[in-house]
Each structure stands twice: as C-alpha cells, then as structure tokens.
Design a protein around this motif. Structure first.
Motif, mmCIF file in Angstrom:
data_model
loop_
_atom_site.group_PDB
_atom_site.id
_atom_site.type_symbol
_atom_site.label_atom_id
_atom_site.label_comp_id
_atom_site.label_asym_id
_atom_site.label_seq_id
_atom_site.Cartn_x
_atom_site.Cartn_y
_atom_site.Cartn_z
ATOM 1 N N CYS A 22 0.797 -1.076 0.014
ATOM 2 C CA CYS A 22 -0.014 -0.102 0.300
ATOM 3 C C CYS A 22 0.683 1.348 0.129
ATOM 4 C CB CYS A 22 -0.966 0.207 1.067
ATOM 5 S SG CYS A 22 -2.139 -1.297 1.052
ATOM 6 N N GLU A 26 -1.787 3.160 -4.615
ATOM 7 C CA GLU A 26 -3.079 2.992 -4.007
ATOM 8 C C GLU A 26 -3.829 1.833 -3.946
ATOM 9 O OE1 GLU A 26 -4.593 5.183 -1.937
ATOM 10 O OE2 GLU A 26 -3.134 6.569 -1.978
ATOM 11 N N HIS A 27 -4.532 1.120 -3.047
ATOM 12 C CA HIS A 27 -5.121 -0.278 -3.148
ATOM 13 C C HIS A 27 -6.557 -0.084 -2.423
ATOM 14 C CE1 HIS A 27 -2.062 -2.498 -5.127
ATOM 15 N NE2 HIS A 27 -1.346 -1.861 -4.314
ATOM 16 N N SER A 28 -7.465 -0.730 -2.846
ATOM 17 C CA SER A 28 -8.791 -0.782 -2.116
ATOM 18 C C SER A 28 -8.971 -1.701 -1.058
ATOM 19 C CB SER A 28 -9.945 -0.979 -3.142
ATOM 20 O OG SER A 28 -9.986 -2.271 -3.544
ATOM 21 N N VAL A 59 -4.662 2.042 3.743
ATOM 22 C CA VAL A 59 -6.047 2.050 2.808
ATOM 23 C C VAL A 59 -7.023 3.049 3.044
ATOM 24 C CG1 VAL A 59 -7.739 0.152 2.311
ATOM 25 C CG2 VAL A 59 -5.456 -0.681 2.826
ATOM 26 N N ASP A 60 -7.422 3.498 1.964
ATOM 27 C CA ASP A 60 -8.699 4.543 2.106
ATOM 28 C C ASP A 60 -9.374 4.431 0.836
ATOM 29 O OD1 ASP A 60 -10.344 6.796 2.252
ATOM 30 O OD2 ASP A 60 -8.870 8.170 2.840
ATOM 31 N N ASP A 61 -10.554 3.775 1.058
ATOM 32 C CA ASP A 61 -11.436 3.687 -0.445
ATOM 33 C C ASP A 61 -11.927 4.965 -1.172
ATOM 34 O OD1 ASP A 61 -11.103 0.975 -0.350
ATOM 35 O OD2 ASP A 61 -13.185 0.540 0.721
ATOM 36 N N ARG A 63 -10.023 7.784 -1.065
ATOM 37 C CA ARG A 63 -8.721 8.314 -1.660
ATOM 38 C C ARG A 63 -8.387 7.234 -3.044
ATOM 39 N NH1 ARG A 63 -4.575 7.865 2.340
ATOM 40 N NH2 ARG A 63 -4.451 5.801 1.646
ATOM 41 N N PHE A 64 -8.661 5.890 -2.854
ATOM 42 C CA PHE A 64 -8.403 5.180 -4.170
ATOM 43 C C PHE A 64 -9.295 5.372 -5.073
ATOM 44 C CE2 PHE A 64 -9.690 1.336 -6.201
ATOM 45 C CZ PHE A 64 -8.713 0.809 -6.644
ATOM 46 N N PHE A 67 -8.293 8.707 -7.353
ATOM 47 C CA PHE A 67 -7.259 8.358 -8.074
ATOM 48 C C PHE A 67 -7.356 7.530 -9.104
ATOM 49 C CE2 PHE A 67 -4.469 9.926 -4.286
ATOM 50 C CZ PHE A 67 -4.109 10.808 -4.747
#
Length: 159
Positions: A22, A26-28, A59-61, A63-64, A67
């Motif tokens: 991470c 970015e990753h969900s 991890v922040d969905d 923010r992901f 982007f």
C-alpha cells in the motif's frame, strides 16, 4: 517432483507485506481482502489487519476511488459506467464510488468522448451515415459512456 506445501503466513508478516504494498500504490480494501483470502488467513485475522491498515491510512477507499477515476478518465478514456463496474470489482462501496463519480463534471466525459469519436470516425468504414453512427454508438457504449453523452457527441459534426 512434488511441490512442498507453503507455510502459513503469520499475521505480522501479512501486515508488513500489505503495508509495503500500500505504500507503493493505492489499493482498495477489497483488493486487500482478496489478497488475504488467497493467503488463506482466517477471517478474524484478516479483519484485524484490514482495520489496522485503515486506521494507519494505508488503505482509504475514497482516496483510492478518486485516483482510480482520475486515471481511468485521463489515461484509459473510460466512461462512467465502465469505471463504476471496475470500482465494484475492486470492492469499493457503491456510496463512495457514486460520490466520487458525481464529482466529475459531465463536460470532462463529453470532451474525452468527442476526441475518441473523432478518431474512430476516421477509421470506421460504413456504407451510410446511419451505419456509421451505429458503429460509433456501439464503440462509445463499449467504452462505458452513457447514451445521453453519446448522443451529444455523435450528432455533432467533426470540428
């Protein structure tokens, strides 16, 4: 000859691997759950790890999703529907994806689709304007654009 069984990954090793992953991109949360499922981690351990990754802002969905949407529009030139489906497959909650997609102005989609249709129009062979428009509409729908945006772009002559 026989593959020896892999040893079970520990909670600490999984946390370190996922936090390193991470920190690079970015990753969900859905991607993290899938990875832990493939590692066959127990669900309670996976939940603890995911909670810690979220608490430490690895991890922040939302923010992901911001982007992801920006990149898919700018580089892959996808429409809203295709991006929506991709976010669903990545495990992003629908309320987050709707909020992020609603923030994108319709003019951005129109501008991208105009460019795509202009380029496609030069390469498509058709016997009539009707057949040409059908092919362009099919192309735009495959890219994930809504019909109302497609109409605005197909009905307009090239500039």
């Amino acid at each position: 000859m026989f593959a020896k069984p892999k040893k079970q990954i520990t909670e600490q090793e999984a946390l370190l691997k996922l936090s390193a992953l991470c920190s690079q991109a970015e990753h969900s949360s859905g991607e993290m759950k899938d990875k832990m499922r493939r590692w066959m981690l127990p669900s309670d351990v996976a939940e603890r790890i995911l909670d810690r990754l979220i608490d430490e802002r690895f991890v922040d969905d939302e923010r992901f999703a911001r982007f992801f949407v920006r990149d898919k529009i700018r580089f892959d030139r996808w429409g809203r529907r295709k991006i929506e489906q991709a976010l669903y497959k990545k495990g992003v909650a629908s309320d987050i994806s709707q909020r992020v997609l609603d923030a994108v102005p319709a003019d951005d989609y129109i501008e991208i689709l105009r460019q795509l249709i202009a380029a496609k129009r030069r390469t498509v062979k058709a016997d009539s304007d009707y057949e040409l428009n059908c092919k362009l509409i099919r192309f735009a729908m495959g890219r994930g654009f809504d019909m109302d945006i497609i109409r605005k772009c197909v009905d307009m002559p090239d500039e």
